[in-house]
Design a protein around this motif. Structure first.
Motif: not given
Length: 134
Positions: A43, A47-48, A51
Motif C-alpha cells: 500500500c 502511494v509513493t 504521489a
C-alpha cells in the motif's frame, strides 16, 4: 513476574455496567506479521509511486521545472540540461526502485518485530489488553 497493569487490574474491584475482558498478548504469529507488513508495504509503495507522479505533474504544469532548469543552466553552463536528467521516465523509475526497497525493508521489519516481541514476552509476561462492550 507481576507487571503494573496486572496490579492495577487486581485493584479495580468495583462493578461496572459494561463487561470488561482483560487479555494478555503473549504471542505474535511470525507469518501473519510478515503477511500484514507486506500488505502495508505494498500500500505504501502504491502511494509513493502515485504521489511522485502527482508531484511531478504539478511541478511540470506550474513551470517550476523549467525555471529550475534555467537556473541550473546559468550556474553549470549552457551544455547542461536538468530536464533531461529529471525526465518523467527517470523520476518514475527512481520512485519504483524506492518503492521496491521500502517494501523489502518494511516486510523485514515486520518479521523482526514479531521475533523480538516473542522473545521479549519471556521477560515481560506479555501485553495486557482490555476490551469493553459499550
Amino acid at each position: 513476574m507481576s507487571s503494573v497493569a496486572e496490579k492495577l487490574a487486581k485493584k479495580s474491584n468495583r462493578r461496572t455496567s459494561t463487561k470488561q475482558v482483560r487479555l494478555k498478548l503473549v504471542y505474535i504469529d511470525f507469518w501473519s506479521s510478515v503477511k500484514l507488513s507486506f500488505l502495508i508495504a505494498i500500500c505504501l509503495a502504491i502511494v509513493t509511486v502515485v504521489a511522485t507522479f502527482l508531484v511531478y505533474t504539478v511541478l511540470g504544469s506550474t513551470q517550476v521545472l523549467e525555471k529550475a532548469n534555467a537556473l541550473y543552466t546559468d550556474i553549470a553552463g549552457s551544455s547542461s540540461d536538468l530536464l533531461s536528467i529529471l525526465s518523467i521516465g527517470n523520476v518514475m523509475g527512481f520512485a519504483v526502485v524506492i518503492a521496491i526497497l521500502n517494501t523489502v525493508v518494511i516486510t523485514a521489519l515486520g518479521a523482526i518485530f514479531a521475533l523480538l516481541y516473542n522473545l521479549s514476552v519471556k521477560l515481560t509476561g506479555g501485553l495486557l489488553v482490555g476490551f469493553t462492550n459499550n
